[in-house]
Design a protein around this motif. Structure first.
Motif, mmCIF file in Angstrom:
data_model
loop_
_atom_site.group_PDB
_atom_site.id
_atom_site.type_symbol
_atom_site.label_atom_id
_atom_site.label_comp_id
_atom_site.label_asym_id
_atom_site.label_seq_id
_atom_site.Cartn_x
_atom_site.Cartn_y
_atom_site.Cartn_z
ATOM 1 N N UNK A 275 0.805 -1.220 0.000
ATOM 2 C CA UNK A 275 0.000 0.000 0.000
ATOM 3 C C UNK A 275 0.839 1.271 0.000
ATOM 4 N N UNK A 276 1.935 1.296 0.740
ATOM 5 C CA UNK A 276 2.710 2.526 0.909
ATOM 6 C C UNK A 276 3.919 2.620 -0.026
ATOM 7 N N UNK A 277 4.148 1.595 -0.827
ATOM 8 C CA UNK A 277 5.346 1.571 -1.664
ATOM 9 C C UNK A 277 5.247 2.468 -2.876
ATOM 10 N N UNK A 278 4.025 2.795 -3.286
ATOM 11 C CA UNK A 278 3.831 3.410 -4.592
ATOM 12 C C UNK A 278 3.997 4.930 -4.582
ATOM 13 N N UNK A 279 4.256 5.504 -3.439
ATOM 14 C CA UNK A 279 4.409 6.957 -3.353
ATOM 15 C C UNK A 279 5.844 7.428 -3.567
ATOM 16 N N UNK A 280 6.787 6.512 -3.556
ATOM 17 C CA UNK A 280 8.203 6.897 -3.599
ATOM 18 C C UNK A 280 8.972 5.957 -4.520
ATOM 19 N N UNK A 281 10.144 6.409 -4.939
ATOM 20 C CA UNK A 281 11.099 5.554 -5.623
ATOM 21 C C UNK A 281 10.658 5.051 -6.984
ATOM 22 N N UNK A 282 11.170 3.885 -7.327
ATOM 23 C CA UNK A 282 10.943 3.319 -8.654
ATOM 24 C C UNK A 282 9.479 2.989 -8.890
ATOM 25 N N UNK A 284 6.919 4.589 -7.712
ATOM 26 C CA UNK A 284 6.258 5.860 -8.012
ATOM 27 C C UNK A 284 6.434 6.218 -9.484
ATOM 28 N N UNK A 285 7.623 6.005 -10.010
ATOM 29 C CA UNK A 285 7.877 6.333 -11.414
ATOM 30 C C UNK A 285 6.997 5.499 -12.339
ATOM 31 N N UNK A 286 6.828 4.218 -12.034
ATOM 32 C CA UNK A 286 5.971 3.364 -12.861
ATOM 33 C C UNK A 286 4.513 3.787 -12.754
ATOM 34 N N UNK A 287 4.101 4.136 -11.541
ATOM 35 C CA UNK A 287 2.724 4.586 -11.332
ATOM 36 C C UNK A 287 2.432 5.828 -12.166
ATOM 37 N N UNK A 288 3.283 6.809 -12.070
ATOM 38 C CA UNK A 288 3.074 8.061 -12.786
ATOM 39 C C UNK A 288 3.007 7.818 -14.294
ATOM 40 N N UNK A 289 3.918 7.010 -14.813
ATOM 41 C CA UNK A 289 3.931 6.739 -16.248
ATOM 42 C C UNK A 289 2.625 6.085 -16.693
ATOM 43 N N UNK A 290 2.147 5.119 -15.922
ATOM 44 C CA UNK A 290 0.907 4.429 -16.288
ATOM 45 C C UNK A 290 -0.308 5.335 -16.163
ATOM 46 N N UNK A 291 -0.321 6.175 -15.133
ATOM 47 C CA UNK A 291 -1.466 7.057 -14.960
ATOM 48 C C UNK A 291 -1.521 8.135 -16.038
ATOM 49 N N UNK A 292 -0.377 8.677 -16.410
ATOM 50 C CA UNK A 292 -0.354 9.667 -17.489
ATOM 51 C C UNK A 292 -0.785 9.018 -18.803
ATOM 52 N N UNK A 293 -0.377 7.777 -19.020
ATOM 53 C CA UNK A 293 -0.802 7.051 -20.222
ATOM 54 C C UNK A 293 -2.322 6.904 -20.259
#
Length: 303
Positions: A275-282, A284-293
């Motif tokens: 749950x808390x891993x997706x706000x930081x680090x690598x 986070x980068x994957x999350x942002x890329x997928x959400x922008x897509x």
């Protein structure tokens, strides 16, 4: 580079309480889509929502990032009172305010929520007309499932403190607080092994972090059990992205995946993080890329 402004708007018929927000305005020409954003359980916008908004705005999206009443920089008393009905009203007020912002396309207003607000955006999109898209990140969708992830002893302790707080509230006393995140074995709303260190990773350094309060009024524990926003997914007619953590200790993946399957235009991305891993680090980068897509797919095609 996007420009960030401090803005405020009011909520409620009386307009008594002012909600504090950031408005990120990208340098793109013409009206642009706007993301209305807020944080999760007891959290505030300074807990890395600026990192998300900066990346979204760099991709050409305006962002309105707000604190709920009684939290962060927003007004409202008593402080740290988490009321689900009030927070949903805050979402409605934020969407209404987004319609008035300069340079935004009113036909492309999008809701973005994470954790507890990931449930709020489902409920809000089902209720409000005209929402263009929704991003629901590691969402709280089912109180029953989340409570089952907590030991019965902890649930009983939370309930006891919640009752004490509610009795005190009727007597005019200040709220009895309960930690939002705590170590395993301690009393708190989130006590999984990854909860407390994960929460601390979101707290900013410096003065902003020093004044942050890891607590909410305990009476919230009595209202949590009836909140199941995932049930509204079948009523969300716009595209909605469910971003699901496979090892989520706070918002179990199973119920969210079942609710996502009921959304007429639902899309799902699953990741092996907690749950808390997706706000930081690598992660986070994957999350942002997928959400922008996802946003580009559904918002850039609108003319």
């Amino acid at each position: 580079m996007a420009v960030r402004e401090d803005v405020t708007f009011t909520v409620g018929a009386s307009g008594k309480d002012r909600i504090s927000a950031w408005f990120y305005r990208p340098t793109s020409d013409g009206p642009v889509p706007v993301l209305v954003m807020a944080h999760g359980l007891g959290a505030v916008k300074t807990m890395r929502l600026d990192a998300y908004a900066e990346r979204f705005s760099a991709a050409g999206y305006a962002c309105l990032v707000f604190d709920y009443r009684n939290f962060g920089d927003s007004e409202g008393q008593p402080r740290q009172l988490l009321d689900i009905k009030m927070q949903l009203e805050d979402w409605s007020a934020a969407v209404a305010y987004a319609h008035t912002l300069p340079g935004v396309d009113k036909s492309r207003i999008t809701l973005w929520g994470t954790s507890f607000s990931g449930g709020h955006v489902i409920a809000t999109a089902a209720r409000l007309p005209g929402i263009a898209a929704v991003v629901s990140q590691c969402p709280f969708t089912d109180s029953v499932a989340s409570l089952r992830a907590i030991s019965p002893v902890t649930v009983a302790r939370i309930t006891a403190r919640a009752v004490r707080d509610l009795i005190g509230a009727h007597a005019g006393k200040p709220p009895v607080m309960i930690p939002t995140a705590a170590k395993p074995g301690d009393l708190g709303l989130m006590t999984a092994p990854d909860a407390y260190p994960g929460y601390l990773r979101l707290v900013p350094e410096g003065p902003a972090g020093a004044t942050m309060r890891n607590e909410v009024a305990a009476r919230f524990g009595l209202k949590l059990s009836t909140y199941r926003p995932g049930r509204s997914a079948k009523q969300v007619r716009c595209p909605i992205l469910f971003w699901v953590c496979e090892t989520d200790s706070v918002a179990p993946a199973g119920p969210t995946l079942r609710y996502a399957a009921q959304a007429p235009r639902g899309e799902v991305k699953t990741y092996p993080e907690g749950h808390f891993d997706i706000y930081v680090g690598e992660a986070f980068e994957r999350v942002i890329a997928d959400q922008i897509s996802f946003l580009d797919k559904h918002l850039r095609t609108v003319t």
